[in-house]
Write an enzyme that holds these catalytic residues in place. Sequence first.
Site, PDB file in Angstrom:
ATOM      1  N   ARG A 189       1.047  -1.296   0.018  1.00  0.00           N
ATOM      2  CA  ARG A 189       0.141   0.018   0.009  1.00  0.00           C
ATOM      3  C   ARG A 189       1.018   1.292  -0.119  1.00  0.00           C
ATOM      4  NH1 ARG A 189      -2.977   2.961   5.129  1.00  0.00           N
ATOM      5  NH2 ARG A 189      -3.646   4.645   3.682  1.00  0.00           N
ATOM      6  N   HIS A 192      -2.748  11.186   1.061  1.00  0.00           N
ATOM      7  CA  HIS A 192      -2.177  10.963   2.520  1.00  0.00           C
ATOM      8  C   HIS A 192      -1.600  12.136   2.977  1.00  0.00           C
ATOM      9  CE1 HIS A 192      -0.583   7.390   5.101  1.00  0.00           C
ATOM     10  NE2 HIS A 192      -0.611   8.702   5.602  1.00  0.00           N
ATOM     11  N   GLU A 218      -7.274   8.758   6.877  1.00  0.00           N
ATOM     12  CA  GLU A 218      -7.398   9.237   8.215  1.00  0.00           C
ATOM     13  C   GLU A 218      -7.915  10.607   7.991  1.00  0.00           C
ATOM     14  OE1 GLU A 218      -4.091   8.664  10.527  1.00  0.00           O
ATOM     15  OE2 GLU A 218      -4.025   6.432  10.494  1.00  0.00           O
ATOM     16  N   ASN A 269      -6.844   1.960  10.518  1.00  0.00           N
ATOM     17  CA  ASN A 269      -5.679   2.092  11.181  1.00  0.00           C
ATOM     18  C   ASN A 269      -5.655   2.120  12.541  1.00  0.00           C
ATOM     19  OD1 ASN A 269      -4.955   2.563   8.327  1.00  0.00           O
ATOM     20  ND2 ASN A 269      -4.951   4.714   8.435  1.00  0.00           N
ATOM     21  N   TYR A 327      -3.954   1.724  16.225  1.00  0.00           N
ATOM     22  CA  TYR A 327      -2.770   1.914  17.406  1.00  0.00           C
ATOM     23  C   TYR A 327      -3.011   1.808  18.731  1.00  0.00           C
ATOM     24  CZ  TYR A 327      -0.452   3.508  12.884  1.00  0.00           C
ATOM     25  OH  TYR A 327       0.050   3.453  11.617  1.00  0.00           O
ATOM     26  N   GLU A 354      -3.311  -0.058   8.598  1.00  0.00           N
ATOM     27  CA  GLU A 354      -1.876   0.182   9.339  1.00  0.00           C
ATOM     28  C   GLU A 354      -2.261  -0.325  10.635  1.00  0.00           C
ATOM     29  OE1 GLU A 354      -1.093   4.311   9.606  1.00  0.00           O
ATOM     30  OE2 GLU A 354      -1.734   5.096   7.281  1.00  0.00           O
TER      31      GLU A 354
END
Length: 860
Positions: free
Chosen positions: A86, A130, A175, A310, A312, A376
């Site tokens: 990606r 991005h 995002e 994504n 985290y 991600e």
Amino acid sequence: MTATTSAARGQTLAFPDGFIWGSATAAYQIEGASGEDGRGLSIWDTFSRKPGAIVDGHTADTACDHYHRYTGDVRVMKELGLGVYRFSVAWPRVQPDGSGRLNAAGLDFYERLLDEVLAAGISPYVTLYHWDLPQALEDLGGWTNRDTAYRFADYARVVHDRLGDRVGTWMTVNEPWVAAFLGYGIGVHAPGRTSSAEAFRASHHLLLAHGLGVQALRGAGAREIALALNLAPVVTPGQVNDPALALSAEDAEAVERVDSLINRQFLDPALRGEYPGQVLDIVDRTAGLDHIRDGDLKTINQPIELLGINYYSPCVVRSRPGEPANAAYPGTEDIEFTGAYAPTTATGWPIVPTGLSQLLVRLSHDYPEVGLLVTENGAAFDDVVTGDRVHDTDRTAFLEGHLRAAHTAIEAGVDLRGYLVWSLLDNFEWAEGYRKRFGIVHVDFATQRRLLKDSALWYREVIQRNGLWRERAKRPTLEEVALRAGVSRSTVSRVINGQATVSAEFRETVMTAVNELGYIPNSAARSLVTQRTDTIGLIILDSTQGPAFRSPGSTAGTLGSTAGAMGSADGSSASVATVTGSTARSPGSAGAWGDSLAGPVIGAAGDDPLFSAVVRSACHALEEAGKQVTLMLAGSTRSRLRVEQYVTAGHVDGVVLVSACGTDPLLGTLARTGVPIVSLGRPAVPMRLPYVDSDNVGGAVTAVTHLLAQGRRRIAMICGPLDNVAAQDRLTGYRDTLRGNGRRSIAAVGDFTRSSGADAMRQLLQDDPGLDAVFAANDLMAIGALSVLHEAGRKVPEDVAVVGFDDIEAASYTIPSLTTVRSHGSDHALAAVRLLLRQIEGGPVSSVILPTELIIRRST
């Protein structure tokens, strides 16, 4: 592909057949060549040149030089066995002005890259946006300008026209929350604007760009389209380890509101064609609703095949009446963002793998019409290159934990199609510059050398067997290295610890075995040579009992001290129950500190509400690192001697000094022992001792500047004890700000207790009845000042505004609630522990100054 696993084969925890394994990057973070081949300027090019915007003034002008080295990077991908890569297309490389003229050289580059990726047998997943918006569009309003969404659709169409024959999967925007709220809301990302209203407009226009982009791609023949969102389960502190924990009505409302802002604000428009009602209410009172036009939600709600996730860390919140809204999350009044009580990455993000499975199950239940893909997931750690290896055990453990969580979700019926590690390469990590390394491939930015980290080698094995070992792999032991090398354990230990008594031949044999096994030296191996104890001393200094004690009669001009008060890392006071001291009083000395220094130096033993949090956080962090903790109190001459003897005898590997204030000679004595030491708080006497402290000067400047902006003209300060470094710095910030605005300063000195704050406030009112604001060097003194103002019939803030420092819990519950400067004691403790552990391992260390934050409440 089914959403359930096939039967586990042998010892393997297998993923579904056809599961996608890959990695991800972003154009601005890796490409470099920012001024080459007709590329236009992006908002990040502009932002990175703003003083202070990026750590160490870094830019991405070169980054990983992927623009010139992409063939080698694709070889690395092939070596790892990636099935998917990606990457993002840089909008300003394709359309330098954001619209109109195309840059043929830019499109040529992406054609070459695609050809190389496809030749390696890897499927390209292309992200169109991005975060590198062309600066020309930002000059026209950027994402606050509705027209930018239509320019994005045009850009999507021309990229597909050129590359669509080689790309099967497209991602529109990455995002949008980050781009909108960090870029336009709080200004820590490009373009650096600070407006909640603009953040909500940008957020909507990014979603509109997604919808218009999907229409453009679909019309051009795109087969598979995705939207990539940063998503997180929103939980209370108690739910981090117990997701089923029942919540109070107040906490449940806090969780629901935050979830609507960070998750459903994007999920619901894209997948349901509607905004949550809570979000619309917040947007209406913050930015109005004029930017949301009829038909927009229908445009945004385009069918897509994949939702990119994504993940985290979880978002941890709880109800806290009086808490102002978090600037990054407008509309979160009365909600505290607490963070999780868990191990953290180098970025300070809590490591909670179960949050991923919780999130995936929730998304599968709420939005079953779309397939899921982890686009991600990764972590930054402080990597060290040893020879030709990077033993990033922490990253491997992070990835394994999250893959196990993903497997758990699949077994629960989640249609998870694949997993992409963030990131392939160490890169330009936005505002963090090159300080934070997320890659599974190490990049030496000076030479551009690539080096596979242990996590990359581990990931390659995971891909090869399409799964994890059912049992977690055990680390190689010292005995296994010795057996492989054919030497004794002590020889291995001496080699690992760099002793010169081992011959070159044996050294080479041992290091070959170390590298072959991927051995990570542990404390037991090191202790054979270094005699380490794996024990850390947590020493509590109290200057009220030792040589630093000031007898009654000393003056403020000579930095009069107070018995019983003990300055901590953020300048607040602390006392230990087993340590007692008498109260010292000193007469004031007018003119010694500023235009007027009023009142006595008042001392009284008092408890610091932050103290327990600091000690608890330090102990937890040390225990997480496998260390034992010895708590030592240094409050008397005898106890100081005992501490000195204990440390000198080698009973601890290192020391964290808590509340290092004044001119206590024990600091210098301990510093001369050669034992690694980190101080929580800047020592008063300059010495080569790393420390962690708040930006006390900056916090005071922010507080006084706020009062001036409120129209306050006669602002007094209640200082802490003047031999306390934090108190001195806060006084400096106060005086410098007033001096710079042509105003006179007046200060009374207290000792960080409520009673001394009350006494100082009475003195200030007597000396200057017309004062209209007070800045106190800590919250306890500010609370004391509030009580005296109430007694005197002065209304707060109508007559006198009050600001404190530290943001203790009681600050939210005063009447009125207290405006204060937030200084996170737990963050100080964690930073000090990290510094100490790095120092023990022989790594470079330097002192850390942590930022503060003004929390505005009703007292101003």
